[in-house]
Design a protein around this motif. Structure first.
Motif, PDB file in Angstrom:
ATOM      1  N   ASP A 116     153.817 -46.467 -20.160  1.00 16.51           N
ATOM      2  CA  ASP A 116     153.071 -44.940 -19.746  1.00 16.51           C
ATOM      3  C   ASP A 116     152.861 -44.643 -18.345  1.00 16.51           C
ATOM      4  N   ASP A 117     154.211 -43.819 -17.907  1.00 15.82           N
ATOM      5  CA  ASP A 117     154.058 -43.342 -16.617  1.00 15.82           C
ATOM      6  C   ASP A 117     154.509 -41.984 -16.561  1.00 15.82           C
ATOM      7  N   THR A 118     154.250 -41.489 -15.519  1.00 15.38           N
ATOM      8  CA  THR A 118     154.817 -39.827 -15.483  1.00 15.38           C
ATOM      9  C   THR A 118     156.247 -39.516 -16.082  1.00 15.38           C
ATOM     10  N   ASN A 119     157.043 -40.278 -15.374  1.00 11.21           N
ATOM     11  CA  ASN A 119     158.607 -39.999 -15.919  1.00 11.21           C
ATOM     12  C   ASN A 119     158.775 -40.234 -17.269  1.00 11.21           C
ATOM     13  N   SER A 120     158.090 -41.189 -17.919  1.00  7.72           N
ATOM     14  CA  SER A 120     158.207 -41.406 -19.287  1.00  7.72           C
ATOM     15  C   SER A 120     157.724 -40.241 -20.180  1.00  7.72           C
ATOM     16  N   ARG A 121     156.378 -39.896 -19.663  1.00  7.79           N
ATOM     17  CA  ARG A 121     155.849 -38.688 -20.249  1.00  7.79           C
ATOM     18  C   ARG A 121     156.774 -37.545 -20.099  1.00  7.79           C
ATOM     19  N   ARG A 122     157.341 -37.284 -19.012  1.00  5.43           N
ATOM     20  CA  ARG A 122     158.141 -35.931 -18.779  1.00  5.43           C
ATOM     21  C   ARG A 122     159.424 -36.162 -19.609  1.00  5.43           C
ATOM     22  N   VAL A 123     160.043 -37.046 -19.783  1.00  8.39           N
ATOM     23  CA  VAL A 123     161.285 -37.051 -20.549  1.00  8.39           C
ATOM     24  C   VAL A 123     160.837 -36.821 -22.086  1.00  8.39           C
ATOM     25  N   VAL A 124     159.606 -37.601 -22.815  1.00  9.75           N
ATOM     26  CA  VAL A 124     159.312 -37.457 -24.148  1.00  9.75           C
ATOM     27  C   VAL A 124     158.781 -35.897 -24.156  1.00  9.75           C
ATOM     28  N   PHE A 125     158.219 -35.255 -23.251  1.00 13.29           N
ATOM     29  CA  PHE A 125     157.957 -33.812 -23.389  1.00 13.29           C
ATOM     30  C   PHE A 125     159.012 -32.853 -23.321  1.00 13.29           C
ATOM     31  N   SER A 126     160.229 -33.438 -22.648  1.00 13.44           N
ATOM     32  CA  SER A 126     161.352 -32.462 -22.726  1.00 13.44           C
ATOM     33  C   SER A 126     161.894 -32.643 -23.987  1.00 13.44           C
ATOM     34  N   TYR A 127     161.898 -33.555 -24.792  1.00  8.75           N
ATOM     35  CA  TYR A 127     162.359 -33.691 -26.411  1.00  8.75           C
ATOM     36  C   TYR A 127     161.345 -32.967 -27.358  1.00  8.75           C
ATOM     37  N   LEU A 128     160.043 -33.113 -27.052  1.00  8.19           N
ATOM     38  CA  LEU A 128     159.206 -32.560 -28.169  1.00  8.19           C
ATOM     39  C   LEU A 128     158.442 -31.351 -27.945  1.00  8.19           C
ATOM     40  N   GLN A 129     158.231 -30.935 -26.588  1.00  8.11           N
ATOM     41  CA  GLN A 129     157.711 -29.647 -26.325  1.00  8.11           C
ATOM     42  C   GLN A 129     156.428 -29.604 -27.072  1.00  8.11           C
TER      43      GLN A 129
END
Length: 157
Positions: free
Chosen positions: A58-71
């Motif tokens: 759970d860090d900022t980069n992981s959240r950004r990567v996951v959000f790029s897939y899921l929106q």
């Protein structure tokens, strides 16, 4: 030729397929179980498991990567808060596919896909190990139990 093209295209363009799999992943995160065709469930498992694995850290980069897939902010929040806690110690295999049979209208194989850690029904129904029953095994076990009190009475006298 289809050399090294192993994933199922599901008769869709790449953009349609990615949007469909992202929407199905958001629904899976929200509901913990969805019913779909077997081919889509298998494609969804390949798409969703790396995303779920990313949620362990759970860090900022992981959240950004996951959000790029899921929106979907709600899906990302749920994934990182609730689901990541349950899968923290699991090394992989976060999803289970269970076949349901054939759909009546078009004879398509149906299945539901769910999180392994969220299924309360399957967790409650733990199968007991079947033991083999026979009279030969039961008779010697009972004999020493009956003989033990008799020897204790003899020692007491």
């Amino acid at each position: 030729m289809r050399h090294n093209k192993k994933f199922n295209h599901l008769s869709r363009t790449a953009s349609h397929r990615n949007a469909m799999l992202a929407n199905m992943t958001c629904s899976l995160i929200e509901h913990k179980r969805i019913t779909t065709t077997l081919a889509k469930a298998k494609a969804l498992r390949v798409y969703a498991e790396p995303i779920i694995n990313r949620a362990k850290k759970d860090d900022t980069n992981s959240r950004r990567v996951v959000f790029s897939y899921l929106q979907s902010k709600e899906a990302v929040t749920e994934l990182f808060k609730e689901i990541s806690q349950k899968i923290a110690d699991r090394p992989g295999g976060y999803l289970r596919i269970v076949k349901l049979g054939i759909r009546k209208s078009d004879a398509t194989e149906m299945a539901f896909i769910e999180f392994v850690d969220y299924d309360e029904n399957m967790a409650k129904t733990v199968k007991k190990a079947k033991t083999r029953r026979s009279r030969k095994a039961a008779a010697p076990v009972e004999a020493p139990v009956e003989a033990a009190p008799a020897t204790e009475e003899a020692k007491a006298e």
